[in-house]
Motif scaffolding. Sequence first.
Motif, PDB file in Angstrom:
ATOM      1  N   ALA A   1      19.742 182.835  12.363  1.00 20.16           N
ATOM      2  CA  ALA A   1      18.860 183.739  11.632  1.00 20.16           C
ATOM      3  C   ALA A   1      17.678 184.130  12.521  1.00 20.16           C
ATOM      4  O   ALA A   1      17.446 183.537  13.573  1.00 20.16           O
ATOM      5  N   GLY A   2      16.956 185.126  12.089  1.00 20.69           N
ATOM      6  CA  GLY A   2      15.750 185.532  12.797  1.00 20.69           C
ATOM      7  C   GLY A   2      15.958 186.722  13.701  1.00 20.69           C
ATOM      8  O   GLY A   2      16.524 186.602  14.785  1.00 20.69           O
ATOM      9  N   GLY A   3      15.529 187.890  13.257  1.00 21.25           N
ATOM     10  CA  GLY A   3      15.547 189.067  14.113  1.00 21.25           C
ATOM     11  C   GLY A   3      16.907 189.702  14.327  1.00 21.25           C
ATOM     12  O   GLY A   3      17.059 190.551  15.212  1.00 21.25           O
ATOM     13  N   LEU A   4      17.897 189.320  13.554  1.00 17.76           N
ATOM     14  CA  LEU A   4      19.221 189.923  13.715  1.00 17.76           C
ATOM     15  C   LEU A   4      19.261 191.295  13.052  1.00 17.76           C
ATOM     16  O   LEU A   4      18.754 191.485  11.949  1.00 17.76           O
ATOM     17  N   THR A   5      19.886 192.241  13.719  1.00 19.51           N
ATOM     18  CA  THR A   5      19.982 193.616  13.241  1.00 19.51           C
ATOM     19  C   THR A   5      21.407 194.118  13.457  1.00 19.51           C
ATOM     20  O   THR A   5      22.185 193.494  14.196  1.00 19.51           O
ATOM     21  N   PRO A   6      21.752 195.260  12.871  1.00 23.65           N
ATOM     22  CA  PRO A   6      23.078 195.828  13.165  1.00 23.65           C
ATOM     23  C   PRO A   6      23.274 196.096  14.655  1.00 23.65           C
ATOM     24  O   PRO A   6      24.404 196.073  15.150  1.00 23.65           O
ATOM     25  N   GLU A   7      22.184 196.303  15.374  1.00 18.39           N
ATOM     26  CA  GLU A   7      22.278 196.634  16.796  1.00 18.39           C
ATOM     27  C   GLU A   7      22.493 195.418  17.691  1.00 18.39           C
ATOM     28  O   GLU A   7      23.109 195.523  18.754  1.00 18.39           O
ATOM     29  N   ASN A   8      21.974 194.252  17.290  1.00 16.35           N
ATOM     30  CA  ASN A   8      22.064 193.094  18.190  1.00 16.35           C
ATOM     31  C   ASN A   8      22.951 191.960  17.690  1.00 16.35           C
ATOM     32  O   ASN A   8      23.237 191.023  18.434  1.00 16.35           O
ATOM     33  N   VAL A   9      23.384 192.032  16.442  1.00 18.32           N
ATOM     34  CA  VAL A   9      24.123 190.895  15.895  1.00 18.32           C
ATOM     35  C   VAL A   9      25.490 190.725  16.552  1.00 18.32           C
ATOM     36  O   VAL A   9      25.975 189.594  16.712  1.00 18.32           O
ATOM     37  N   GLY A  10      26.113 191.810  16.964  1.00 16.58           N
ATOM     38  CA  GLY A  10      27.407 191.698  17.623  1.00 16.58           C
ATOM     39  C   GLY A  10      27.326 190.872  18.890  1.00 16.58           C
ATOM     40  O   GLY A  10      28.173 190.002  19.136  1.00 16.58           O
ATOM     41  N   ASP A  11      26.298 191.117  19.703  1.00 18.45           N
ATOM     42  CA  ASP A  11      26.117 190.336  20.927  1.00 18.45           C
ATOM     43  C   ASP A  11      25.829 188.873  20.607  1.00 18.45           C
ATOM     44  O   ASP A  11      26.312 187.966  21.300  1.00 18.45           O
ATOM     45  N   ALA A  12      25.030 188.636  19.565  1.00 22.46           N
ATOM     46  CA  ALA A  12      24.700 187.256  19.187  1.00 22.46           C
ATOM     47  C   ALA A  12      25.955 186.494  18.770  1.00 22.46           C
ATOM     48  O   ALA A  12      26.148 185.338  19.154  1.00 22.46           O
ATOM     49  N   VAL A  13      26.814 187.139  18.002  1.00 18.13           N
ATOM     50  CA  VAL A  13      28.058 186.494  17.574  1.00 18.13           C
ATOM     51  C   VAL A  13      28.946 186.228  18.783  1.00 18.13           C
ATOM     52  O   VAL A  13      29.520 185.139  18.928  1.00 18.13           O
ATOM     53  N   HIS A  14      29.058 187.206  19.649  1.00 20.74           N
ATOM     54  CA  HIS A  14      29.907 187.064  20.834  1.00 20.74           C
ATOM     55  C   HIS A  14      29.413 185.964  21.765  1.00 20.74           C
ATOM     56  O   HIS A  14      30.195 185.178  22.302  1.00 20.74           O
ATOM     57  N   ASN A  15      28.089 185.883  21.932  1.00 22.62           N
ATOM     58  CA  ASN A  15      27.520 184.955  22.913  1.00 22.62           C
ATOM     59  C   ASN A  15      27.404 183.522  22.403  1.00 22.62           C
ATOM     60  O   ASN A  15      27.507 182.575  23.190  1.00 22.62           O
ATOM     61  N   TYR A  16      27.156 183.347  21.083  1.00 13.76           N
ATOM     62  CA  TYR A  16      26.803 182.011  20.594  1.00 13.76           C
ATOM     63  C   TYR A  16      27.762 181.463  19.539  1.00 13.76           C
ATOM     64  O   TYR A  16      27.652 180.299  19.158  1.00 13.76           O
ATOM     65  N   SER A  17      28.687 182.262  19.055  1.00 14.14           N
ATOM     66  CA  SER A  17      29.699 181.822  18.086  1.00 14.14           C
ATOM     67  C   SER A  17      29.113 181.013  16.925  1.00 14.14           C
ATOM     68  O   SER A  17      29.559 179.883  16.660  1.00 14.14           O
ATOM     69  N   PRO A  18      28.130 181.542  16.212  1.00 16.63           N
ATOM     70  CA  PRO A  18      27.601 180.804  15.066  1.00 16.63           C
ATOM     71  C   PRO A  18      28.627 180.708  13.948  1.00 16.63           C
ATOM     72  O   PRO A  18      29.525 181.559  13.839  1.00 16.63           O
ATOM     73  N   TYR A  19      28.490 179.681  13.120  1.00 13.00           N
ATOM     74  CA  TYR A  19      29.327 179.589  11.929  1.00 13.00           C
ATOM     75  C   TYR A  19      29.071 180.791  11.025  1.00 13.00           C
ATOM     76  O   TYR A  19      29.997 181.353  10.427  1.00 13.00           O
ATOM     77  N   ALA A  20      27.799 181.168  10.917  1.00 11.73           N
ATOM     78  CA  ALA A  20      27.410 182.306  10.078  1.00 11.73           C
ATOM     79  C   ALA A  20      26.136 182.916  10.617  1.00 11.73           C
ATOM     80  O   ALA A  20      25.369 182.266  11.344  1.00 11.73           O
ATOM     81  N   VAL A  21      25.906 184.168  10.266  1.00 17.53           N
ATOM     82  CA  VAL A  21      24.641 184.840  10.581  1.00 17.53           C
ATOM     83  C   VAL A  21      23.941 185.167   9.273  1.00 17.53           C
ATOM     84  O   VAL A  21      24.574 185.451   8.250  1.00 17.53           O
ATOM     85  N   ASP A  22      22.620 185.102   9.306  1.00 18.84           N
ATOM     86  CA  ASP A  22      21.799 185.315   8.111  1.00 18.84           C
ATOM     87  C   ASP A  22      20.836 186.462   8.373  1.00 18.84           C
ATOM     88  O   ASP A  22      20.187 186.514   9.431  1.00 18.84           O
TER      89      ASP A  22
ATOM     90  N   ALA B   1      27.529 194.342   8.662  1.00 18.01           N
ATOM     91  CA  ALA B   1      28.802 193.671   8.454  1.00 18.01           C
ATOM     92  C   ALA B   1      29.846 194.162   9.440  1.00 18.01           C
ATOM     93  O   ALA B   1      30.616 193.363  10.014  1.00 18.01           O
ATOM     94  N   GLU B   2      29.889 195.441   9.688  1.00 23.87           N
ATOM     95  CA  GLU B   2      30.849 195.991  10.640  1.00 23.87           C
ATOM     96  C   GLU B   2      30.601 195.480  12.047  1.00 23.87           C
ATOM     97  O   GLU B   2      31.535 195.199  12.806  1.00 23.87           O
ATOM     98  N   ALA B   3      29.315 195.321  12.415  1.00 28.73           N
ATOM     99  CA  ALA B   3      28.981 194.838  13.755  1.00 28.73           C
ATOM    100  C   ALA B   3      29.444 193.399  13.933  1.00 28.73           C
ATOM    101  O   ALA B   3      29.964 193.021  14.986  1.00 28.73           O
ATOM    102  N   VAL B   4      29.289 192.577  12.894  1.00 29.00           N
ATOM    103  CA  VAL B   4      29.748 191.189  12.971  1.00 29.00           C
ATOM    104  C   VAL B   4      31.265 191.141  13.087  1.00 29.00           C
ATOM    105  O   VAL B   4      31.828 190.449  13.944  1.00 29.00           O
ATOM    106  N   ARG B   5      31.907 191.866  12.210  1.00 30.89           N
ATOM    107  CA  ARG B   5      33.362 191.779  12.145  1.00 30.89           C
ATOM    108  C   ARG B   5      34.055 192.385  13.347  1.00 30.89           C
ATOM    109  O   ARG B   5      35.131 191.928  13.761  1.00 30.89           O
ATOM    110  N   SER B   6      33.454 193.369  13.954  1.00 24.78           N
ATOM    111  CA  SER B   6      34.082 194.012  15.109  1.00 24.78           C
ATOM    112  C   SER B   6      33.825 193.229  16.399  1.00 24.78           C
ATOM    113  O   SER B   6      34.451 193.494  17.431  1.00 24.78           O
ATOM    114  N   SER B   7      32.915 192.245  16.330  1.00 26.38           N
ATOM    115  CA  SER B   7      32.588 191.478  17.540  1.00 26.38           C
ATOM    116  C   SER B   7      33.538 190.313  17.750  1.00 26.38           C
ATOM    117  O   SER B   7      33.516 189.666  18.793  1.00 26.38           O
TER     118      SER B   7
END
Length: 200
Positions: A152-173, A193-199
């Motif tokens: 959590a913290g500062g996640l946006t549609p623009e940066n969440v895809g990279d965060a998921v790809h780089n750190y493999s969290p169980y979930a994003v908030d 949601a699309e950014a998370v799922r497409s990453s």
Amino acid sequence: MTKIKMCGIRSESDVEYANKVNPEFVGFVFVKESKRAVTAKTAAMLHQKLRHGILSVGVFADDAPDFAADLVQYGIIDIIQLHGRENNGYIADLRGLTSAPIIKAFKIEKPEDVVAANESDADFVMLDSGGGTGTEFDHSLIKYIHRPFFLAGGLTPENVGDAVHNYSPYAVDVSSALESGGSKDYEKMKAFAEAVRSSE
């Protein structure tokens, strides 16, 4: 696959949008000081309108354990998220009242904060910048976590895809990044949601 939690749900339109986007979790905030706080009555009404399969998370900070446990018992929330100074003793007391999963949030500023998260007796931990500020913490500290975590913290549609790809969290908030003018924005929720799922 990384799961999605959309927090600060507080109106029927928010639920309508969530039902379309279908995150795994939505969050009802019961911290009175929060501008996104809801009452138990409002949360109960919104929970009834939630799409089947979306779990509701109640967000608390330094409340009596029975307050959260009662909301689980009444079917208003499915999961308890702790954002205050709750320690393992508090979590033990809470487990004596309910079997609901528990998420404990940690404000991450230094490696020791991640160590504390590793040692928490909660079912899940959340690594956050703290206070719903919509800012990121230093993600290089994630390397110290040794268990599944919510990011959590500062996640946006623009940066969440990279965060998921780089750190493999169980979930994003996410909460504030989904809003326009203080209300949830369907297009932003969909884009997130699309950014998370497409990453994946």
